[in-house]
Design an enzyme around this catalytic site. Structure first.
Site, PDB file in Angstrom:
ATOM      1  CB  SER A 123      -0.860  -0.024   1.270  1.00  0.00           C
ATOM      2  OG  SER A 123      -1.412   1.236   1.516  1.00  0.00           O
ATOM      3  CE1 TYR A 147      -3.942  -2.611   5.794  1.00  0.00           C
ATOM      4  CE2 TYR A 147      -3.279  -0.377   5.232  1.00  0.00           C
ATOM      5  CZ  TYR A 147      -3.694  -1.628   4.844  1.00  0.00           C
ATOM      6  OH  TYR A 147      -3.850  -1.915   3.502  1.00  0.00           O
ATOM      7  CE  LYS A 151      -1.350  -4.113   3.261  1.00  0.00           C
ATOM      8  NZ  LYS A 151      -1.738  -5.479   2.861  1.00  0.00           N
TER       9      LYS A 151
END
Ligand code: NAD
Ligand code: UD1
Length: 335
Positions: A123, A147, A151
């Site tokens: 992302s 989050y 990643k």
């Protein structure tokens, strides 16, 4: 055969269609924690054939091994994961377990079975708050929430795996802001609760499920004061995965590639585009900035063009039209 983890989800389901259209054979592996069997049924209708499907959790090595025992898996497109930033701050351990430990389990089972090709859903969040735009792949990486750290850690883990065994082929696709829906209007993004992301929220407002949109701040250093993002049509994104798989054997190094349109749009510009596409007015309120948000984020897309021969085909008007078709035909999503 291609194993598609999280293939029942929003981006995964669209990618299944593009992979099948391109001639790939696929098997979907999903625990349906954030998706439904109905989504897969509709994909089957679109492609006109049955999709091999295994219900299971990527953290469960036995579940995964059974897939490798049953099918001849050559490569993996890995979407499975939890994806809500706010939730990741509330239940970080579940995020690390599901996303990071899940990816470790997946790679372990892949290695054991001699399957060493993976395309991973990363992302643009890994760029944190970039100093300049457009964002290039070699910009510094950082994260401000669990989050984002998921990643970042997974990207590092994949690099370590490759370092230990350079016969692995690893492509990490850094998505900007996925939006849009399949042209049929039968599959699309179906958030469980109140949508976190802008386009699903606008679409639910247009269809009458939400009273009004809260705009998180109009005092950013942007042309109209609202946040600017790079929205990328989910069908373009899906096509990017096909290109990545087509080319994966060519790469010796781990590849990190931006998938964005290269254009930035403000919240107001998106509202206007959606109003045009839907013929509905979107009532809004200006509220305080959302914590963790940045002013501007859009991709430099030169590397994706150069390396994958991929660039976005669809613009923001098309994204809004397709979202509206999906939302107006399915006001309650897959339910
Ligand atoms: P999604 O929630 O619609 O799809 C994820 C799928 O993974 C769901 O079907 C879910 O049931 C499944 N899943 C979750 N945990 C699992 C597990 N432990 N085992 C098996 N299946 C599991 O999300 P999406 O928007 O399609 O995102 C796909 C991937 O792309 C995610 O990794 C996400 O972090 C990443 N990504 C998404 C966005 C976005 O805005 N949608 C942006 C950047 C990156
Ligand atoms: C969010 C995630 C990011 C993830 C990305 C793509 C956060 C803090 N960040 O980013 O990690 O990679 O989605 O999935 O959640 N907006 C409103 N009102 C709303 C919703 C959004 O004004 O109800 C604004 C936001 O302030 C932002 C823009 O719309 O300026 C886009 O928001 P969103 O769709 O949530 O995406 P990102 O903020 O880019």
């Amino acid at each position: 055969m291609v194993l598609v983890t999280g293939g029942a989800g929003y981006i995964g389901s669209h990618t299944c269609i593009s992979l099948i259209d391109a001639g790939y054979e696929i098997v979907v592996f999903d625990n349906f924690s954030n998706s439904s069997h109905e989504g897969i049924k509709r994909v089957e209708k679109i492609v006109g054939k049955k999709i091999a499907l295994v219900e299971g959790d990527i953290r469960n090595r036995k579940d995964l091994q059974s897939v490798f025992d049953t099918y001849n898996i050559d490569s993996v497109v890995h979407f499975a994961g939890l994806k809500a930033v706010g939730e990741s701050m509330q239940i970080p351990l579940q995020y690390y377990d599901n996303n990071v430990c899940g990816t470790v389990a997946l790679c372990e089972v892949m290695q054991k079975n001699g399957c060493k090709k993976i395309v991973f859903s990363s992302s643009a969040t890994v760029y944190g708050d970039p100093e300049t735009v457009p964002i290039k792949e070699d910009f510094p990486l950082s994260a401000t929430n669990p989050y984002g750290r998921n990643k970042l850690f997974i990207e590092k883990i994949l690099r370590d795996v490759h370092r230990s065994d350079p016969t692995w082929k690893v492509i990490m696709l850094r998505y900007f802001n996925p939006a849009g829906a399949h042209i049929s209007g039968t599959i699309g993004e179906d958030p469980d609760n109140i949508p976190n992301n802008l386009l699903p929220f606008i679409a639910q407002t247009a269809v009458g499920k939400r009273e009004m949109l809260n705009i998180f701040g109009n005092d950013y250093d942007t042309p109209d004061g609202t946040g600017v993002r790079d929205y990328i049509h989910v069908v373009d994104l899906a096509d990017g995965h096909v290109k990545a798989l087509d080319k994966i054997d060519n790469f010796k190094e781990v590849m990190a590639i931006n998938l964005g349109s290269g254009d930035g749009y403000s919240v107001f510009e998106i509202i206007h585009a959606f109003e045009k596409a839907s013929g509905k007015q979107i009532p809004y309120n200006i509220v305080a900035r959302r914590s963790g948000d940045i002013a501007t984020c859009y991709a430099d897309t030169a590397y994706a063009e150069d390396i994958l021969g991929w660039s976005a085909k669809y613009n923001i008007d098309k994204m809004c039209e397709d979202v509206w078709r999906w939302q107006s035909k399915n006001p309650d999503g897959y339910n």
